[in-house]
Design an enzyme around this catalytic site. Structure first.
Site, PDB file in Angstrom:
ATOM      1  N   GLY A  46       0.838  -1.200   0.000  1.00 35.19           N
ATOM      2  CA  GLY A  46       0.000   0.000   0.000  1.00 35.19           C
ATOM      3  C   GLY A  46       0.870   1.245   0.000  1.00 35.19           C
ATOM      4  N   GLN A  51       2.659   9.950   1.902  1.00 34.30           N
ATOM      5  CA  GLN A  51       3.961   9.273   1.910  1.00 34.30           C
ATOM      6  C   GLN A  51       4.844   9.707   0.740  1.00 34.30           C
ATOM      7  OE1 GLN A  51       1.998   5.210   2.522  1.00 34.30           O
ATOM      8  NE2 GLN A  51       3.882   5.018   3.705  1.00 34.30           N
ATOM      9  N   CYS A  89       5.897  -0.010   7.741  1.00 32.05           N
ATOM     10  CA  CYS A  89       5.460   1.184   7.017  1.00 32.05           C
ATOM     11  C   CYS A  89       6.608   1.638   6.131  1.00 32.05           C
ATOM     12  CB  CYS A  89       5.082   2.279   8.020  1.00 32.05           C
ATOM     13  SG  CYS A  89       4.489   3.786   7.221  1.00 32.05           S
ATOM     14  N   LEU A  90       6.297   1.931   4.882  1.00 27.96           N
ATOM     15  CA  LEU A  90       7.346   2.380   3.957  1.00 27.96           C
ATOM     16  C   LEU A  90       7.944   3.711   4.406  1.00 27.96           C
ATOM     17  CD1 LEU A  90       5.706   1.412   0.537  1.00 27.96           C
ATOM     18  CD2 LEU A  90       7.362   0.115   1.883  1.00 27.96           C
ATOM     19  N   HIS A 131      -4.631   0.784   7.433  1.00 27.87           N
ATOM     20  CA  HIS A 131      -3.321   1.450   7.544  1.00 27.87           C
ATOM     21  C   HIS A 131      -3.251   2.642   6.578  1.00 27.87           C
ATOM     22  CE1 HIS A 131       1.251   1.016   8.059  1.00 27.87           C
ATOM     23  NE2 HIS A 131       1.157   1.837   7.033  1.00 27.87           N
ATOM     24  N   GLU A 132      -3.726   2.430   5.337  1.00 29.60           N
ATOM     25  CA  GLU A 132      -3.648   3.516   4.331  1.00 29.60           C
ATOM     26  C   GLU A 132      -4.627   4.643   4.656  1.00 29.60           C
ATOM     27  OE1 GLU A 132      -1.094   3.401   2.632  1.00 29.60           O
ATOM     28  OE2 GLU A 132      -0.715   1.293   3.032  1.00 29.60           O
ATOM     29  N   HIS A 135      -3.186   6.818   7.172  1.00 30.59           N
ATOM     30  CA  HIS A 135      -2.217   7.776   6.602  1.00 30.59           C
ATOM     31  C   HIS A 135      -2.931   9.030   6.097  1.00 30.59           C
ATOM     32  CE1 HIS A 135       1.804   6.092   6.579  1.00 30.59           C
ATOM     33  NE2 HIS A 135       1.427   4.955   6.050  1.00 30.59           N
TER      34      HIS A 135
HETATM   35  O1  K1U Z   1       1.542   2.371   3.804  1.00 30.58           O
HETATM   36  C1  K1U Z   1       2.605   1.778   3.895  1.00 30.58           C
HETATM   37  O2  K1U Z   1       3.523   2.230   4.556  1.00 30.58           O
HETATM   38  C2  K1U Z   1       2.769   0.472   3.194  1.00 30.58           C
HETATM   39  C3  K1U Z   1       2.747  -0.710   4.170  1.00 30.58           C
HETATM   40  C4  K1U Z   1       1.327  -1.210   4.293  1.00 30.58           C
HETATM   41  C5  K1U Z   1       1.051  -2.258   5.335  1.00 30.58           C
HETATM   42  C6  K1U Z   1       1.956  -3.202   5.735  1.00 30.58           C
HETATM   43  C7  K1U Z   1       1.616  -4.147   6.687  1.00 30.58           C
HETATM   44  C8  K1U Z   1       0.367  -4.161   7.210  1.00 30.58           C
HETATM   45  C9  K1U Z   1      -0.532  -3.211   6.800  1.00 30.58           C
HETATM   46  C10 K1U Z   1      -0.184  -2.273   5.860  1.00 30.58           C
HETATM   47  C11 K1U Z   1       3.657  -1.774   3.574  1.00 30.58           C
HETATM   48  O3  K1U Z   1       3.411  -2.301   2.558  1.00 30.58           O
HETATM   49  S1  K1U Z   1       5.108  -2.096   4.419  1.00 30.58           S
HETATM   50  C12 K1U Z   1       5.687  -3.591   3.654  1.00 30.58           C
HETATM   51  C13 K1U Z   1       5.162  -4.730   4.428  1.00 30.58           C
HETATM   52  O4  K1U Z   1       5.220  -4.665   5.633  1.00 30.58           O
HETATM   53  C14 K1U Z   1       4.528  -5.888   3.818  1.00 30.58           C
HETATM   54  C15 K1U Z   1       4.779  -6.234   2.534  1.00 30.58           C
HETATM   55  C16 K1U Z   1       4.170  -7.356   2.001  1.00 30.58           C
HETATM   56  C17 K1U Z   1       3.306  -8.116   2.758  1.00 30.58           C
HETATM   57  C18 K1U Z   1       3.064  -7.757   4.074  1.00 30.58           C
HETATM   58  C19 K1U Z   1       3.678  -6.642   4.597  1.00 30.58           C
HETATM   59 ZN    ZN Z   2       2.514   3.237   6.232  1.00 27.51          ZN
END
Ligand code: K1U
Ligand code: ZN
Length: 186
Positions: A46, A51, A89-90, A131-132, A135
Site C-alpha cells: 500500500g 507518503q 510502514c514504507l 493502515h492507508e 495515513h
Molecule cells: O503504507 C505503507 O507504509 C505500506 C505498508 C502497508 C502495510 C503493511 C503491513 C500491514 C498493513 C499495511 C507496507 O506495505 S510495508 C511492507 C510490508 O510490511 C509488507 C509487505 C508485504 C506483505 C506484508 C507486509
Molecule cells: Zn505506512
C-alpha cells in the site's frame, strides 16, 4: 515510469489531514500511476499520498495481485472483533510492531473514473486498507503501540533515521545501474 521519493517519519506531511479530491484529473491519474510504480519498487502492499509528499485524499493498495485505488475513502463499518498482527510502514523503514485493529472493515471510495464503490475486507487487505486510510488522516501505525513498545520502536528509528536526510527516502529505480560506471551502457 516515475519513481517518487518517500517521506519518512519526521516529515510534517505525514501528520497532515489530507484534502478530499474534487475532480479526477489527468494529473491525479499520473500521480496514481507513479504511486503504484513506487509502491511496487519499494515492495509494499500500500501507499498513501502523504507518503510521497502529497495532500490529496488518495491511496493505492495491492494485496494478492489485485490493484485498488481508493479516492476519498471512508470506513463505513468496523467489525467489533479485533486482531493483533505485525505491521511495517514504507515511511518508517525497518521498524515493525504489532497493531490491534478490527478484523474486518467496509470501505466506500471513488475509483479513478469517479465511480463510487464499496469493498469489504478482512485479513491482510482489511489491515492494509485501515493502515492507508489512517495515513490519509495523519495517523501512523506506531500511534497504536503501547508506550513501552513505541519507545523501543523509536530507539530503533533513531538508529535508522540518519539514512534519510531531509526526511526523504530515495528508491533506486534500476538496481543494475547503481553499480554501473556513469559512462557504461546498460
Ligand atoms: O503504507 C505503507 O507504509 C505500506 C505498508 C502497508 C502495510 C503493511 C503491513 C500491514 C498493513 C499495511 C507496507 O506495505 S510495508 C511492507 C510490508 O510490511 C509488507 C509487505 C508485504 C506483505 C506484508 C507486509
Ligand atoms: Zn505506512
Amino acid at each position: 515510469m516515475s519513481i517518487l521519493d518517500i517521506r519518512v517519519l519526521g516529515d510534517p506531511v505525514l501528520r497532515e489531514e489530507t484534502k478530499p479530491v474534487g475532480e479526477i484529473t489527468d494529473e491525479l491519474r499520473t500521480l496514481v500511476k507513479n504511486m503504484f510504480d513506487t509502491m511496487y519498487l519499494a515492495k509494499g502492499i500500500g501507499l498513501a499520498a502523504p507518503q510521497v509528499g502529497r495532500t490529496e485524499r488518495v491511496a493505492v493498495v495491492d494485496v494478492d495481485d489485485s490493484p485498488l485505488v481508493i479516492i476519498n475513502p471512508e470506513i463505513l463499518e468496523r467489525d467489533s472483533k479485533t486482531a493483533k498482527a505485525e505491521e511495517g510502514c514504507l515511511s518508517i523503514p525497518d521498524v515493525y510492531g504489532d497493531v490491534e485493529r478490527p478484523t474486518r472493515v467496509r470501505v466506500r471510495a471513488l475509483d479513478l473514473e469517479g465511480k463510487e464503490f464499496e469493498v469489504e475486507a478482512g485479513e491482510l487487505l482489511g489491515r492494509c486498507l485501515q493502515h492507508e486510510i489512517d495515513h490519509l488522516h495523519g495517523k501512523l501505525f506506531i500511534d497504536y503501540m503501547s508506550v513501552l513498545k513505541r519507545r523501543s520502536a523509536m530507539a530503533k528509528w533513531q538508529k535508522e533515521k540518519d539514512k534519510y536526510p531531509g526526511f526523504i527516502r530515495k528508491l533506486e529505480s534500476d538496481p543494475a545501474r547503481s553499480h554501473a560506471h556513469p559512462d557504461e551502457e546498460l
